[in-house]
Design a protein around this motif. Structure first.
Motif, PDB file in Angstrom:
ATOM      1  N   TYR A   1       0.836  -1.203   0.000  1.00 35.84           N
ATOM      2  CA  TYR A   1       0.000   0.000   0.000  1.00 35.84           C
ATOM      3  C   TYR A   1       0.872   1.255   0.000  1.00 35.84           C
ATOM      4  CZ  TYR A   1      -4.205  -2.694   1.105  1.00 35.84           C
ATOM      5  OH  TYR A   1      -5.249  -3.560   1.048  1.00 35.84           O
ATOM      6  N   TRP A   2       0.327   2.314  -0.531  1.00 35.52           N
ATOM      7  CA  TRP A   2       0.974   3.610  -0.563  1.00 35.52           C
ATOM      8  C   TRP A   2       1.081   4.136   0.858  1.00 35.52           C
ATOM      9  CZ3 TRP A   2      -1.997   8.516  -2.378  1.00 35.52           C
ATOM     10  CH2 TRP A   2      -1.116   9.588  -2.575  1.00 35.52           C
ATOM     11  N   LYS A   3       2.269   4.384   1.322  1.00 42.85           N
ATOM     12  CA  LYS A   3       2.482   4.865   2.687  1.00 42.85           C
ATOM     13  C   LYS A   3       2.250   6.374   2.703  1.00 42.85           C
ATOM     14  CE  LYS A   3       5.311   3.879   6.664  1.00 42.85           C
ATOM     15  NZ  LYS A   3       6.500   3.198   7.146  1.00 42.85           N
ATOM     16  N   SER A   4       0.971   6.737   2.774  1.00 47.15           N
ATOM     17  CA  SER A   4       0.558   8.131   2.677  1.00 47.15           C
ATOM     18  C   SER A   4      -0.747   8.340   3.440  1.00 47.15           C
ATOM     19  CB  SER A   4       0.347   8.493   1.202  1.00 47.15           C
ATOM     20  OG  SER A   4      -0.322   9.726   1.065  1.00 47.15           O
TER      21      SER A   4
ATOM     22  N   LEU B   1      -3.914   7.557   1.275  1.00 44.99           N
ATOM     23  CA  LEU B   1      -4.434   6.218   0.998  1.00 44.99           C
ATOM     24  C   LEU B   1      -5.886   6.151   1.454  1.00 44.99           C
ATOM     25  CD1 LEU B   1      -4.098   3.124   0.350  1.00 44.99           C
ATOM     26  CD2 LEU B   1      -3.451   2.870   2.754  1.00 44.99           C
TER      27      LEU B   1
ATOM     28  N   TRP C   1      -2.369   5.378   5.519  1.00 49.20           N
ATOM     29  CA  TRP C   1      -1.675   4.096   5.651  1.00 49.20           C
ATOM     30  C   TRP C   1      -1.644   3.639   7.102  1.00 49.20           C
ATOM     31  CZ3 TRP C   1       2.636   2.044   8.025  1.00 49.20           C
ATOM     32  CH2 TRP C   1       3.140   0.855   7.495  1.00 49.20           C
TER      33      TRP C   1
ATOM     34  N   SER D   1      -1.211   3.574 -13.994  1.00 53.76           N
ATOM     35  CA  SER D   1      -2.287   3.207 -13.066  1.00 53.76           C
ATOM     36  C   SER D   1      -3.156   2.093 -13.648  1.00 53.76           C
ATOM     37  CB  SER D   1      -3.189   4.408 -12.779  1.00 53.76           C
ATOM     38  OG  SER D   1      -2.458   5.465 -12.212  1.00 53.76           O
TER      39      SER D   1
ATOM     40  N   LYS E   1      -0.961   2.308  -8.487  1.00 53.98           N
ATOM     41  CA  LYS E   1      -0.255   3.380  -9.178  1.00 53.98           C
ATOM     42  C   LYS E   1       1.240   3.144  -8.985  1.00 53.98           C
ATOM     43  CE  LYS E   1      -0.002   8.341  -9.693  1.00 53.98           C
ATOM     44  NZ  LYS E   1      -0.607   9.620  -9.377  1.00 53.98           N
TER      45      LYS E   1
ATOM     46  N   ILE F   1       4.599   4.348  -8.136  1.00 46.00           N
ATOM     47  CA  ILE F   1       5.143   5.490  -7.405  1.00 46.00           C
ATOM     48  C   ILE F   1       6.614   5.198  -7.125  1.00 46.00           C
ATOM     49  CG2 ILE F   1       5.000   6.843  -5.268  1.00 46.00           C
ATOM     50  CD1 ILE F   1       1.985   6.001  -5.176  1.00 46.00           C
TER      51      ILE F   1
ATOM     52  N   LYS G   1       2.009   0.458  -6.023  1.00 48.29           N
ATOM     53  CA  LYS G   1       1.411   0.618  -4.707  1.00 48.29           C
ATOM     54  C   LYS G   1      -0.107   0.749  -4.856  1.00 48.29           C
ATOM     55  CE  LYS G   1       5.305   0.841  -2.432  1.00 48.29           C
ATOM     56  NZ  LYS G   1       5.679  -0.141  -1.443  1.00 48.29           N
TER      57      LYS G   1
ATOM     58  N   ILE H   1      -3.274   2.562  -4.015  1.00 41.22           N
ATOM     59  CA  ILE H   1      -3.607   3.904  -3.523  1.00 41.22           C
ATOM     60  C   ILE H   1      -5.048   3.990  -3.047  1.00 41.22           C
ATOM     61  CG2 ILE H   1      -1.826   5.004  -4.942  1.00 41.22           C
ATOM     62  CD1 ILE H   1      -4.169   6.008  -6.763  1.00 41.22           C
TER      63      ILE H   1
END
Length: 141
Positions: free
Chosen positions: A50-53, A56, A68, A102, A127, A129, A134, A136
């Motif tokens: 997973y996108w570490k953001s 997310l 995340w 994507s 997407k 990245i 990852k 998103i």
């Protein structure tokens, strides 16, 4: 000149198809790795896909979770022990390109565990990245 244009078009199309197939192969491999991580009850490794953001988004049965860290915390709360997380299998139905970097993936998940089997459907958006695929956004129910 027409022959040269035709050859150029064929080369471009075959490269695009080849890149798309490679993207799909990488996405499938990531999901296979995630299923393995989950099945070992390694939720931290599972979340590496997973996108570490904070951007997310995870939509589950109980609403949407943003970020995340909050998604990981929710997984750990819902599946605190290995017998809760069980063995995960994905059945990918389709991987479709959205744009150059994507894809969305639709399919089914099967969770076999001592506390009872849990089956559902999912749609995730991948997407690329910083050179890595990852998730998103995830909708699983």
């Amino acid at each position: 000149m027409k022959k040269l244009l035709l050859i150029f078009t064929v080369i471009i199309c075959s490269c695009t198809t080849s890149n798309e197939e490679q993207d799909k192969k990488e996405i499938r491999a990531l999901m296979k790795h995630q299923a393995s991580d989950w099945s070992r009850h390694d939720l931290d490794c599972f979340m590496l896909g997973y996108w570490k953001s904070d951007s997310l988004k995870f939509q589950g049965r109980n609403g949407i979770t943003y970020g995340w860290k909050k998604t990981l915390e929710k997984y750990k709360k819902s599946y605190p022990y290995a017998e809760d997380s069980g063995k995960l299998k994905f059945k990918i139905r389709t991987i479709s390109k959205i744009e150059s970097n994507s894809y969305y993936v639709m399919g089914e998940y099967n969770l076999t565990r001592e506390t009872g089997k849990l089956d559902g459907i999912f749609m995730v958006i991948f997407k690329k990245i910083k050179g890595e695929w990852k998730i998103i956004a995830d909708t699983s129910c």
